[in-house]
Write a protein that holds these residues in place. Structure first.
Motif, PDB file in Angstrom:
ATOM      1  N   PRO A  87      38.330  73.476  47.552  1.00 23.80           N
ATOM      2  CA  PRO A  87      39.312  72.686  46.655  1.00 23.80           C
ATOM      3  C   PRO A  87      38.929  72.856  45.197  1.00 23.80           C
ATOM      4  O   PRO A  87      39.768  72.581  44.363  1.00 23.80           O
ATOM      5  CB  PRO A  87      39.640  71.629  47.195  1.00 23.80           C
ATOM      6  N   PHE A  88      37.617  72.713  44.863  1.00 21.12           N
ATOM      7  CA  PHE A  88      37.198  72.550  43.478  1.00 21.12           C
ATOM      8  C   PHE A  88      36.702  73.877  42.910  1.00 21.12           C
ATOM      9  O   PHE A  88      36.070  73.912  41.877  1.00 21.12           O
ATOM     10  CB  PHE A  88      35.861  71.805  43.245  1.00 21.12           C
ATOM     11  N   ALA A  89      36.938  75.273  43.492  1.00 16.61           N
ATOM     12  CA  ALA A  89      36.668  76.240  43.126  1.00 16.61           C
ATOM     13  C   ALA A  89      37.899  76.931  42.243  1.00 16.61           C
ATOM     14  O   ALA A  89      38.620  77.877  42.274  1.00 16.61           O
ATOM     15  CB  ALA A  89      36.238  77.285  44.264  1.00 16.61           C
ATOM     16  N   ALA A  90      37.945  76.098  41.255  1.00 15.56           N
ATOM     17  CA  ALA A  90      39.064  76.251  40.244  1.00 15.56           C
ATOM     18  C   ALA A  90      39.159  77.784  39.910  1.00 15.56           C
ATOM     19  O   ALA A  90      40.262  78.200  39.378  1.00 15.56           O
ATOM     20  CB  ALA A  90      39.446  75.230  39.301  1.00 15.56           C
ATOM     21  N   ARG A  91      38.087  78.018  39.230  1.00 20.88           N
ATOM     22  CA  ARG A  91      38.012  79.327  38.141  1.00 20.88           C
ATOM     23  C   ARG A  91      38.210  80.623  39.398  1.00 20.88           C
ATOM     24  O   ARG A  91      39.056  81.551  38.960  1.00 20.88           O
ATOM     25  CB  ARG A  91      36.519  79.488  37.865  1.00 20.88           C
ATOM     26  N   MET A  92      37.715  80.354  40.555  1.00 22.59           N
ATOM     27  CA  MET A  92      38.027  81.611  41.554  1.00 22.59           C
ATOM     28  C   MET A  92      39.661  81.720  41.932  1.00 22.59           C
ATOM     29  O   MET A  92      40.190  82.701  41.749  1.00 22.59           O
ATOM     30  CB  MET A  92      37.325  81.475  42.736  1.00 22.59           C
ATOM     31  N   THR A  93      40.173  80.517  42.112  1.00 18.61           N
ATOM     32  CA  THR A  93      41.518  80.443  42.124  1.00 18.61           C
ATOM     33  C   THR A  93      42.680  80.980  41.185  1.00 18.61           C
ATOM     34  O   THR A  93      43.407  81.554  41.462  1.00 18.61           O
ATOM     35  CB  THR A  93      42.024  78.852  42.701  1.00 18.61           C
ATOM     36  N   ALA A  94      41.856  80.533  39.957  1.00 17.09           N
ATOM     37  CA  ALA A  94      42.650  81.015  38.923  1.00 17.09           C
ATOM     38  C   ALA A  94      42.483  82.548  38.583  1.00 17.09           C
ATOM     39  O   ALA A  94      43.499  83.342  38.392  1.00 17.09           O
ATOM     40  CB  ALA A  94      42.257  80.389  37.391  1.00 17.09           C
ATOM     41  N   ASN A  95      41.454  83.253  38.873  1.00 17.74           N
ATOM     42  CA  ASN A  95      41.313  84.526  38.857  1.00 17.74           C
ATOM     43  C   ASN A  95      41.917  85.314  39.850  1.00 17.74           C
ATOM     44  O   ASN A  95      42.854  86.435  39.689  1.00 17.74           O
ATOM     45  CB  ASN A  95      39.748  84.843  39.109  1.00 17.74           C
ATOM     46  N   ALA A  96      42.233  84.658  41.128  1.00 20.96           N
ATOM     47  CA  ALA A  96      43.043  85.255  41.983  1.00 20.96           C
ATOM     48  C   ALA A  96      44.311  85.336  41.828  1.00 20.96           C
ATOM     49  O   ALA A  96      45.167  86.234  41.926  1.00 20.96           O
ATOM     50  CB  ALA A  96      42.756  84.412  43.375  1.00 20.96           C
ATOM     51  N   ALA A  97      44.770  84.312  41.154  1.00 18.49           N
ATOM     52  CA  ALA A  97      46.267  83.976  40.786  1.00 18.49           C
ATOM     53  C   ALA A  97      46.656  85.038  39.663  1.00 18.49           C
ATOM     54  O   ALA A  97      47.659  85.959  39.716  1.00 18.49           O
ATOM     55  CB  ALA A  97      46.492  82.623  40.327  1.00 18.49           C
ATOM     56  N   ALA A  98      45.675  85.355  38.765  1.00 15.78           N
ATOM     57  CA  ALA A  98      45.743  86.296  37.680  1.00 15.78           C
ATOM     58  C   ALA A  98      45.911  87.619  38.168  1.00 15.78           C
ATOM     59  O   ALA A  98      46.665  88.681  37.891  1.00 15.78           O
ATOM     60  CB  ALA A  98      44.828  86.059  36.535  1.00 15.78           C
ATOM     61  N   ALA A  99      44.895  88.188  38.938  1.00 11.57           N
ATOM     62  CA  ALA A  99      44.824  89.384  39.377  1.00 11.57           C
ATOM     63  C   ALA A  99      45.871  89.774  40.530  1.00 11.57           C
ATOM     64  O   ALA A  99      46.384  90.976  40.186  1.00 11.57           O
ATOM     65  CB  ALA A  99      43.389  89.318  40.202  1.00 11.57           C
ATOM     66  N   THR A 100      46.354  89.035  41.106  1.00  7.99           N
ATOM     67  CA  THR A 100      47.404  89.515  42.156  1.00  7.99           C
ATOM     68  C   THR A 100      48.690  89.329  41.399  1.00  7.99           C
ATOM     69  O   THR A 100      49.657  90.206  41.750  1.00  7.99           O
ATOM     70  CB  THR A 100      47.391  88.098  43.277  1.00  7.99           C
ATOM     71  N   ALA A 101      48.915  88.685  40.525  1.00  6.25           N
ATOM     72  CA  ALA A 101      50.301  88.637  39.732  1.00  6.25           C
ATOM     73  C   ALA A 101      50.119  89.828  39.004  1.00  6.25           C
ATOM     74  O   ALA A 101      51.223  90.623  38.792  1.00  6.25           O
ATOM     75  CB  ALA A 101      50.344  87.436  38.814  1.00  6.25           C
ATOM     76  N   ARG A 102      49.072  90.374  38.315  1.00  4.82           N
ATOM     77  CA  ARG A 102      48.927  91.737  37.631  1.00  4.82           C
ATOM     78  C   ARG A 102      49.382  92.899  38.549  1.00  4.82           C
ATOM     79  O   ARG A 102      50.204  93.880  37.953  1.00  4.82           O
ATOM     80  CB  ARG A 102      47.646  91.750  37.048  1.00  4.82           C
ATOM     81  N   LEU A 103      48.998  92.819  39.821  1.00  2.00           N
ATOM     82  CA  LEU A 103      49.166  93.948  40.549  1.00  2.00           C
ATOM     83  C   LEU A 103      50.274  93.676  41.479  1.00  2.00           C
ATOM     84  O   LEU A 103      50.574  94.677  42.109  1.00  2.00           O
ATOM     85  CB  LEU A 103      47.942  94.179  41.543  1.00  2.00           C
ATOM     86  N   GLY A 104      51.021  92.345  41.442  1.00  2.00           N
ATOM     87  CA  GLY A 104      51.979  92.320  42.475  1.00  2.00           C
ATOM     88  C   GLY A 104      51.700  92.348  43.837  1.00  2.00           C
ATOM     89  O   GLY A 104      52.486  92.622  44.857  1.00  2.00           O
ATOM     90  N   VAL A 105      50.455  91.819  44.089  1.00  3.61           N
ATOM     91  CA  VAL A 105      49.861  91.548  45.326  1.00  3.61           C
ATOM     92  C   VAL A 105      50.231  90.152  45.810  1.00  3.61           C
ATOM     93  O   VAL A 105      49.921  89.094  45.056  1.00  3.61           O
ATOM     94  CB  VAL A 105      48.377  92.026  45.396  1.00  3.61           C
ATOM     95  N   PRO A 106      50.655  89.941  47.024  1.00  2.00           N
ATOM     96  CA  PRO A 106      51.057  88.529  47.518  1.00  2.00           C
ATOM     97  C   PRO A 106      49.727  87.613  47.485  1.00  2.00           C
ATOM     98  O   PRO A 106      48.688  88.226  48.127  1.00  2.00           O
ATOM     99  CB  PRO A 106      51.867  88.989  48.825  1.00  2.00           C
ATOM    100  N   LEU A 107      49.741  86.547  47.126  1.00  2.35           N
ATOM    101  CA  LEU A 107      48.705  85.436  47.354  1.00  2.35           C
ATOM    102  C   LEU A 107      49.188  84.439  47.968  1.00  2.35           C
ATOM    103  O   LEU A 107      50.355  83.912  48.006  1.00  2.35           O
ATOM    104  CB  LEU A 107      48.554  85.277  45.909  1.00  2.35           C
ATOM    105  N   LEU A 108      48.499  83.827  49.023  1.00  2.33           N
ATOM    106  CA  LEU A 108      48.567  82.410  49.700  1.00  2.33           C
ATOM    107  C   LEU A 108      47.326  81.623  49.397  1.00  2.33           C
ATOM    108  O   LEU A 108      46.239  82.079  49.661  1.00  2.33           O
ATOM    109  CB  LEU A 108      48.973  82.719  51.127  1.00  2.33           C
ATOM    110  N   ILE A 109      47.538  80.450  49.009  1.00  2.00           N
ATOM    111  CA  ILE A 109      46.370  79.595  49.074  1.00  2.00           C
ATOM    112  C   ILE A 109      46.308  78.680  50.239  1.00  2.00           C
ATOM    113  O   ILE A 109      47.397  77.904  50.650  1.00  2.00           O
ATOM    114  CB  ILE A 109      46.472  78.694  47.839  1.00  2.00           C
ATOM    115  N   LEU A 110      45.215  78.552  51.021  1.00  2.00           N
ATOM    116  CA  LEU A 110      44.896  77.907  51.993  1.00  2.00           C
ATOM    117  C   LEU A 110      43.970  76.584  51.425  1.00  2.00           C
ATOM    118  O   LEU A 110      42.857  76.747  51.092  1.00  2.00           O
ATOM    119  CB  LEU A 110      44.323  78.506  53.216  1.00  2.00           C
TER     120      LEU A 110
END
Length: 256
Positions: A87-110
Motif C-alpha cells: 500500500p505504500f509503494a506509491a511510485r510504482m502504483t503511479a508508474n503503473a497508472a501512467a504506463a497502462t493509460a498510455r497504452l490503453g491496457v486495463p489496470l486493476l489495483i488490489l
C-alpha cells in the motif's frame, strides 16, 4: 499449439502482469497458476535480498519508471496489469497508472483494507516519516520502529532509543541508538507482547499496511497501553478500478 487429436489450432492467451512483492501478490499468482488461457508474470521490485517467490514466471528488478514499464508492456504484449504492490509503494502504483493509460491496457489495483482503531487504541496519525519523527519526542523515549529500513533517515537525528525490525539489515543514515531485529511476519500477539516488554517500549511507530501478518503488534500495544504513531496511506490514482480481495482480482484477471 497441438490439439489432443494431433491437429493444430490457435489458442487465445491473456497475458497478465502482476506487480507483486506482497502476500496478496503471491496468493494471486497461485490462484491464477495453471488456469487455461492465462499467462501470468509476477514482477518483484528486488528490494528484499531473499524474497518469497510466487509460482510461475517471475521477473525481479525495476522497469525504469513509467516509460520503461510502458515499453516492457508493449514488448511483452501484456493484456492486463494487476497492481498488488504494498500500500505504500506509491511510485510504482503511479508508474503503473501512467504506463497502462498510455497504452490503453486495463489496470486493476488490489489493496488489502487498512487498519481501523478500536476501543483502547491510542493512535496518532501522521502523513510521513518526517511527521512521525517530529512527534516522537513528545510521546516516548524507547521506540519500536516497524516502518521499514528505507525510512530510517527520517529518524536519524533523534536522541531516542530504537528497536528497528526489518527483513534486511538497514544502511546509514540511521539512529545512533538502535538495535536491529531481522525478522519477517506473521507475528503473534504473545510474541509481540513479550518483545515490547523485553525492550521496555513506550511508543510504536508503523504504517497503515493493513492485513493480518503484522497486525499483532497493534493488539499488543493496545493491551499494554502503548501509544501508536501510524502513517496514513498515500492516495490511489483516480479513475482506476480497485478491489480488496485476491478472489476479486483473480476473477478480473480471468475475464477477457
Amino acid at each position: 499449439m497441438t490439439a489432443p487429436d494431433g491437429g493444430e489450432r490457435w489458442v487465445s492467451v491473456r497475458r497478465v502482469l502482476v506487480l507483486g512483492g506482497t502476500g496478496e501478490g503471491r496468493r494471486l499468482a497461485t490462484a491464477l497458476a495453471g488456469r487455461p488461457g492465462l499467462r501470468v508474470t509476477s514482477s518483484l521490485a528486488g528490494r528484499v535480498r531473499t524474497p518469497a517467490l510466487p509460482p510461475g514466471e517471475v521477473r525481479i528488478g525495476g522497469f525504469g519508471g513509467a516509460d520503461g514499464l510502458a515499453e516492457w508492456l508493449r514488448d511483452k504484449q501484456i493484456d492486463a496489469v494487476i497492481d498488488a504492490t504494498h500500500p505504500f509503494a506509491a511510485r510504482m502504483t503511479a508508474n503503473a497508472a501512467a504506463a497502462t493509460a498510455r497504452l490503453g491496457v486495463p489496470l486493476l489495483i488490489l489493496r488489502r483494507p487498512g487498519w481501523t482503531a478500536g476501543p483502547g487504541d491510542d493512535w496518532r496519525w501522521v502523513g510521513s516519516p518526517a511527521e512521525a519523527a517530529e512527534l516522537l519526542p513528545s510521546i516516548g523515549q524507547r521506540v519500536f520502529l516497524t516502518t521499514g529500513r528505507q525510512d530510517l533517515a527520517a529518524f536519524a537525528g533523534l536522541d531516542l532509543w530504537f528497536l528497528v525490525r526489518a527483513v534486511d539489515a538497514p544502511e546509514p543514515p540511521a539512529p545512533q541508538r538502535m538495535q536491529v531485529l531481522l525478522d519477517r511476519g506473521p507475528f503473534t500477539v504473545d510474541d509481540e507482547r513479550a518483545l515490547l516488554h523485553e525492550h521496555r517500549i513506550d511508543v510504536l511507530v508503523t504504517k497503515d499496511s493493513g492485513g493480518d501478518m503484522t497486525a499483532a503488534k497493534l493488539a499488543a500495544a493496545r493491551e499494554l497501553g502503548i501509544p501508536v504513531v501510524i502513517q496514513s496511506r498515500p492516495p490511489l490514482p483516480s479513475g482506476v478500478a480497485t478491489v480488496s480481495t485476491v478472489g476479486e482480482a483473480a476473477q478480473w484477471a480471468s475475464t477477457p
